[in-house]
Design an enzyme around this catalytic site. Structure first.
Site, PDB file in Angstrom:
ATOM      1  N   ARG A 127      -2.110  15.246  12.115  1.00 41.44           N
ATOM      2  CA  ARG A 127      -1.384  14.392  11.325  1.00 41.44           C
ATOM      3  C   ARG A 127      -1.106  16.081   9.559  1.00 41.44           C
ATOM      4  O   ARG A 127      -1.415  15.964   9.550  1.00 41.44           O
ATOM      5  CB  ARG A 127      -1.649  13.655   9.646  1.00 41.44           C
ATOM      6  CG  ARG A 127      -1.883  11.867  10.988  1.00 41.44           C
ATOM      7  CD  ARG A 127      -2.189  11.133  10.296  1.00 41.44           C
ATOM      8  NE  ARG A 127      -1.209  10.613   9.554  1.00 41.44           N
ATOM      9  CZ  ARG A 127      -1.629   9.327   9.181  1.00 41.44           C
ATOM     10  NH1 ARG A 127      -1.931   8.727   8.745  1.00 41.44           N
ATOM     11  NH2 ARG A 127      -0.419   8.915   8.469  1.00 41.44           N
TER      12      ARG A 127
ATOM     13  N   ASP B 163       3.653   0.996  11.901  1.00 42.92           N
ATOM     14  CA  ASP B 163       2.408   0.233  11.715  1.00 42.92           C
ATOM     15  C   ASP B 163       1.825  -1.486  11.820  1.00 42.92           C
ATOM     16  O   ASP B 163       1.188  -1.529  11.658  1.00 42.92           O
ATOM     17  CB  ASP B 163       2.834   0.239   9.989  1.00 42.92           C
ATOM     18  CG  ASP B 163       2.167   2.128  10.001  1.00 42.92           C
ATOM     19  OD1 ASP B 163       1.265   2.590   9.892  1.00 42.92           O
ATOM     20  OD2 ASP B 163       2.174   2.101   8.547  1.00 42.92           O
TER      21      ASP B 163
ATOM     22  N   ARG C 122      -9.317  -0.358   3.881  1.00 45.55           N
ATOM     23  CA  ARG C 122      -8.466   1.103   3.307  1.00 45.55           C
ATOM     24  C   ARG C 122      -7.344   0.386   2.586  1.00 45.55           C
ATOM     25  O   ARG C 122      -6.623   0.709   2.001  1.00 45.55           O
ATOM     26  CB  ARG C 122      -8.275   1.990   4.779  1.00 45.55           C
ATOM     27  CG  ARG C 122      -8.934   3.040   4.271  1.00 45.55           C
ATOM     28  CD  ARG C 122      -9.124   3.467   5.470  1.00 45.55           C
ATOM     29  NE  ARG C 122      -7.937   4.123   5.299  1.00 45.55           N
ATOM     30  CZ  ARG C 122      -6.384   4.389   5.903  1.00 45.55           C
ATOM     31  NH1 ARG C 122      -6.515   4.700   7.386  1.00 45.55           N
ATOM     32  NH2 ARG C 122      -5.613   5.115   5.719  1.00 45.55           N
TER      33      ARG C 122
ATOM     34  N   CYS D  54      -6.976  12.335  12.069  1.00 44.02           N
ATOM     35  CA  CYS D  54      -7.671  11.443  11.697  1.00 44.02           C
ATOM     36  C   CYS D  54      -6.831  10.734  13.022  1.00 44.02           C
ATOM     37  O   CYS D  54      -6.636  10.841  14.296  1.00 44.02           O
ATOM     38  CB  CYS D  54      -6.608  10.227  10.410  1.00 44.02           C
ATOM     39  SG  CYS D  54      -5.535   9.796  11.056  1.00 44.02           S
TER      40      CYS D  54
ATOM     41  N   LYS E 280       1.083  -0.951   0.042  1.00 46.21           N
ATOM     42  CA  LYS E 280      -0.159  -0.094  -0.134  1.00 46.21           C
ATOM     43  C   LYS E 280       0.745   1.013   0.063  1.00 46.21           C
ATOM     44  O   LYS E 280       0.576   2.029  -0.507  1.00 46.21           O
ATOM     45  CB  LYS E 280      -1.045  -0.144   1.508  1.00 46.21           C
ATOM     46  CG  LYS E 280      -1.710   1.415   1.818  1.00 46.21           C
ATOM     47  CD  LYS E 280      -1.845   0.873   3.123  1.00 46.21           C
ATOM     48  CE  LYS E 280      -2.359   2.512   3.306  1.00 46.21           C
ATOM     49  NZ  LYS E 280      -1.490   2.915   4.188  1.00 46.21           N
ATOM     50  N   ASN E 281       1.954   1.125   1.393  1.00 46.50           N
ATOM     51  CA  ASN E 281       2.933   2.424   0.953  1.00 46.50           C
ATOM     52  C   ASN E 281       3.481   2.662  -0.471  1.00 46.50           C
ATOM     53  O   ASN E 281       4.002   4.035  -0.470  1.00 46.50           O
ATOM     54  CB  ASN E 281       3.163   2.393   2.352  1.00 46.50           C
ATOM     55  CG  ASN E 281       2.079   2.625   4.093  1.00 46.50           C
ATOM     56  OD1 ASN E 281       1.560   3.017   3.571  1.00 46.50           O
ATOM     57  ND2 ASN E 281       3.048   2.081   5.218  1.00 46.50           N
TER      58      ASN E 281
END
Ligand code: UD1
Length: 459
Positions: A121, A309, A401, A116, A22-23
């Site tokens: 952030r 994460d 997500r 969030c 994803k990143n």
């Protein structure tokens, strides 16, 4: 409403092949507008955030089409450099478009991504860096309007922010002189973005280290077009999540398609917890003990430190590990939000500021819990797999997500997890015995040598 129904207590076993990161995919997709062309992004994960990114790219004028796990981005046309506010709000990673739009068009209008659930952030480093490189940045309440061309020079990031490093790499391409970025984040996904920028024909070096050099290419080539094909690197956070699922359920198995070098800090912690791990160039085999031990104190840090994460998943493992664990979250300010949900399952966790103290209990109990954010949600799924009885995890849109079909992957490893689209049953109150025996009968893999059903040849 979709939710996961999990029957816990089954040690996971088998092999899982890790998906694209994803990143890495998100900045690469943003970068696909840097240069006009048809860009074939292979191994792109089909996750919620990627869908939002394609939606934004389409609003800007690009065309995106899936062909199995390849995402074709046709960025030959670009009509706008304004990211709509409602889409910006869907996903923080839309902030990457600031750099790529500046490269392609000399302007970018985005909205402040805001806070969030894991904390504030801000984007102050992105803005400060752009200004230092010669861009004009106007902040109009929630809107950020950037214009200009990179004049090159040197910028030292005050903190190694992943997103700011990536944004500045892309924006720095727009001028015609050399830019030196220092104190950069060193996450492997930044090197992956560098790989894509090189495929686009640009000269970028040093990503993965503290200093990145970007040779300005100017905008004249942006619209001449260059078709490319690029393979997204593997998702080290997805891999860590599956390893922790194996570890937490007393299981054993192999993850393939993952370079163990990217997970050194996570593997060290899992070893401290009693897991036996064999790392190969692109595979990791793990066998969990009957009960995990506390790893003592774990502190999150920018790469190559222990990833923030993976912290929520570690909190779940620590909930059942023997002994007392301290976790210190150094990256985000409120990343213990799933603690309350774990408490419903019996976990004993005290938090104060950046610290969590976890006193390991012998087993979690199934409950109805709600995911509040992506990794915290994955941590609740792990808790459900580890718990006695059944667990319902709602709020799974957060999990989706960032994980492509997490439930299918866990089922491949023998996990009893189903995705439902309405709440039909309330099995969570069922006693563990009804769900198939006591957890102690099912935990651990007793009397086996390391990886008996995975030969060295296979590894
Ligand atoms: C990226 C990852 C995310 C991961 C995080 C930290 C992507 C798409 N997301 O997010 O999964 O959790 O790195 O490893 O790659 N900060 C500022 N000002 C800034 C920028 C950041 O104060 O201008 C702070 C943030 O609030 C946070 C810390 O720096 O506390 C790290 O943020 P950053 O490295 O920028 O993370 P992201 O790029 O948002």
């Amino acid at each position: 409403m979709e939710w996961y129904h999990i029957r816990g207590g089954i040690p996971l076993r088998g092999e899982y092949s890790v998906k694209g990161a994803k990143n890495a995919a998100l900045p690469v997709l943003a970068a696909s507008v840097c240069r006009s062309g048809v860009h074939e992004i292979c191994g792109c994960p089909r996750i919620g955030d990627v869908r939002w990114m394609t939606e934004i790219l389409e609003v800007l004028g690009a065309r995106c089409q899936w062909e199995e796990d390849r995402l074709m981005v046709d960025s030959r046309r670009l009509d706008s450099a304004q990211v709509p506010r409602e889409l910006m709000a869907k996903m923080r990673s839309s902030v990457f478009l600031m750099g790529s739009l500046l490269m392609r068009t000399g302007e970018a209008e985005i909205w402040r991504p805001g806070g969030c659930r894991i904390g504030k952030r801000p984007v102050d480093i992105h803005i400060d860096g752009l200004r230092c490189l010669g861009f004009e940045v106007r902040e109009e309440e929630e809107k950020i309007v950037c214009r200009g061309t990179c004049r090159g020079g040197r910028y030292v990031l005050p903190y190694p922010s992943v997103g700011a490093t990536e944004n500045l790499m892309m924006a720095a391409l727009s001028g015609d002189s050399l830019t030196v970025l220092e104190n950069c984040a060193m996450e492997p996904e930044i090197a992956d973005l560098q790989g894509f920028l090189r495929t686009l024909g640009y000269s970028v070096a040093g990503a993965g280290g503290r200093t990145i050099l970007v040779e300005g290419a100017g905008r004249s080539d942006c619209s001449t077009g260059r078709d490319t094909m690029y393979f997204i690197m593997e998702d080290r956070i997805e891999a860590a999540t599956y390893l922790m699922a194996l570890a937490g359920t007393g299981g054993k198995g192999v993850l393939s398609g993952i370079r163990s070098i990217y997970l050194t800090s996570v593997l060290e912690v899992l070893e401290q917890m009693g897991c036996r791990i064999r790392s190969f160039e692109d595979r990791i085999a793990l066998e969990a003990p009957r009960r995990l031990q506390s790893p003592g104190c774990v502190v999150t840090a920018p790469y190559p430190g222990f990833p923030t994460d993976c912290q929520p998943q570690l909190l779940t493992l620590a909930a059942c590990a023997e002994g007392r664990t301290r976790i210190r979250e150094e990256i985000f300010e409120s990343r213990f939000s799933h603690k309350k949900e774990l408490a419903k399952m019996g976990a004993n966790i005290e938090t104060s500021g950046k610290n969590a103290i976890i006193k390991g209990i012998t087993s979690l109990l199934g409950a109805e819990v709600c995911a509040q954010d992506l990794r915290g949600g994955a941590a609740l799924v792990l808790a459900g797999l580890m718990a006695e009885g059944t667990t319902a995890v709602t709020g799974i849109e957060h999990i989706e997500r960032g994980y492509e079909t997490l439930e299918q992957g866990l089922r491949e490893l023998g996990g009893n997890i189903e995705k439902h689209d309405e709440r039909k049953t309330k099995e969570t109150e069922k006693p563990a015995a009804e769900a198939g025996g006591s957890s102690s009968d099912r935990r651990g893999v007793s009397g086996v040598s390391v990886f008996p059903d995975v030969s060295d040849h296979e590894l």
